[in-house]
Design an enzyme around this catalytic site. Structure first.
Site, PDB file in Angstrom:
ATOM      1  N   LYS A 113      -2.426  -3.505   2.719  1.00 10.59           N
ATOM      2  CA  LYS A 113      -1.903  -2.405   0.428  1.00 10.59           C
ATOM      3  C   LYS A 113      -0.815  -2.383   1.539  1.00 10.59           C
ATOM      4  O   LYS A 113      -0.739  -0.988   2.196  1.00 10.59           O
ATOM      5  CB  LYS A 113      -3.160  -1.934   0.612  1.00 10.59           C
ATOM      6  CG  LYS A 113      -4.842  -2.643   0.291  1.00 10.59           C
ATOM      7  CD  LYS A 113      -5.390  -2.370  -0.395  1.00 10.59           C
ATOM      8  CE  LYS A 113      -5.679  -2.116  -1.774  1.00 10.59           C
ATOM      9  NZ  LYS A 113      -6.897  -0.881  -1.496  1.00 10.59           N
TER      10      LYS A 113
HETATM   11  C1  E4P Z   1      -8.883  -1.863  -4.653  1.00 10.69           C
HETATM   12  O1  E4P Z   1      -8.445  -1.869  -4.015  1.00 10.69           O
HETATM   13  C2  E4P Z   1      -8.735  -0.221  -5.584  1.00 10.69           C
HETATM   14  O2  E4P Z   1      -8.030   0.774  -3.710  1.00 10.69           O
HETATM   15  C3  E4P Z   1      -9.836   1.015  -5.977  1.00 10.69           C
HETATM   16  O3  E4P Z   1      -9.894  -0.482  -7.090  1.00 10.69           O
HETATM   17  C4  E4P Z   1      -9.840   1.701  -7.055  1.00 10.69           C
HETATM   18  O4  E4P Z   1     -10.481   1.279  -7.652  1.00 10.69           O
HETATM   19  P1  E4P Z   1     -11.210   2.995  -8.566  1.00 10.69           P
HETATM   20  O5  E4P Z   1      -9.642   3.407  -9.937  1.00 10.69           O
HETATM   21  O6  E4P Z   1     -12.563   2.771  -9.000  1.00 10.69           O
HETATM   22  O7  E4P Z   1     -10.708   4.210  -7.142  1.00 10.69           O
END
Ligand code: E4P
Length: 288
Positions: A113
């Site tokens: 990522k």
């Molecule tokens: C996933 O890859 C993201 O980092 C995550 O879904 C973020 O979610 P949030 O906005 O609830 O922190």
């Protein structure tokens, strides 16, 4: 078992391998897992350690992240596992690439990522050219999605994921589900090398809407996947309607996917805020 007719891959959004096992048990399948610095920092194991007043050293925190990823990989050996680079606004593309190379040795199905920033896109383009798989995170606009598409042109299907954050847009009063819809529409003119991963999914309505719109992947926290399991792993009915309430609609933007990626507008306040928060949470568990 995965419901017949469900094309969307279902991932767990969690930094805790205990949840991986629980959700796999409940659903009977799990296509992958996403993690991020905040989820790792707030995982029960990490919190337990911090409670005893013992923060991690920098090498220890990386070892801890690796251990979590490898435990997850043991539970879902065929699953895709997203591992996020540490990045703040000053982190160079080179520093991100070094992390990506190292993280990709942790497990064969690693999806690295990177944030959608200039340095993050430079790093991702290099990572894709090296044959690594990537997941571009903190997406809040169609311009950012177009830049990801252009920066990773030539990648094979499945090598690039794009993570638009539904819930965080909703939090700001805008309709996050519109972003998923608009990106899927925009990408329908492309070659399919970027898969749309609906992220920051907070409600069953987000979950069902993303399926209905044909998102390639959804990542959802265990609370949502539990709720789905209790409801019998239902698919959205034909007449499913997403009620947007007071959320402001996001208009579709007509964009070319083939401009040089540097020509798209990469800025969004939630991308900057999200990057800062991931870095803050990560640094909060490291001894200074
Ligand atoms: C996933 O890859 C993201 O980092 C995550 O879904 C973020 O979610 P949030 O906005 O609830 O922190």
């Amino acid at each position: 078992m995965k419901p017949v007719g469900l094309k969307t891959k279902i991932f767990l959004d969690s930094g805790d391998s205990v949840e991986t096992a629980e959700i796999l048990g409940k659903l009977g399948f799990l296509d992958g897992q996403t993690t991020n610095p905040s989820l790792i920092a707030k995982s029960p194991e990490s919190l337990q350690r911090l409670k005893s007043g013992d923060k991690f050293t920098a090498p220890e925190v990386t070892d801890f992240y690796q251990t979590v990823i490898q435990k997850v990989a043991t539970i879902i050996p065929q699953g895709s596992i997203s591992i996020e680079v540490y990045a703040d606004e000053h982190t160079s593309a080179e520093a991100m690439i070094e992390q990506a190379k190292s993280f990709s040795t942790w497990t064969p199905r690693a999806q690295i990522k990177f944030p959608i920033t200039t340095a993050g896109l430079q790093a991702a383009a290099a990572a894709v050219a090296m044959g690594l798989s990537v997941n571009m995170t903190l997406c809040f606009t169609q311009q950012q999605a177009a830049a990801v598409y252009a920066a990773t042109a030539g990648a094979v299907k499945g090598q690039v994921y794009l993570s638009p954050f539904v819930g965080r847009l909703d939090d700001s009063g805008q309709n996050g589900i519109d972003l998923i819809k608009n990106i899927i529409q925009m990408y329908s003119a492309g070659d399919g090398h970027v898969e749309v991963l609906a992220a920051s999914v907070r409600t069953m309505d987000h979950f069902f809407s993303s399926i209905k719109l044909g998102a390639d992947i959804i990542t959802a926290p265990s609370k949502i996947l539990n709720e789905w399991s209790v409801g019998g792993l239902n698919l959205p009915p034909q007449d499913f309607v997403y009620h947007t309430g007071n959320l402001q609609p996001l208009a579709y933007e007509q964009l070319s996917l083939t401009n040089p990626w540097q020509e798209y507008d990469l800025n969004h306040p939630l991308t900057a805020k999200g990057l800062a928060k991931f870095a803050e949470d990560w640094n909060s568990i490291i001894k200074k």
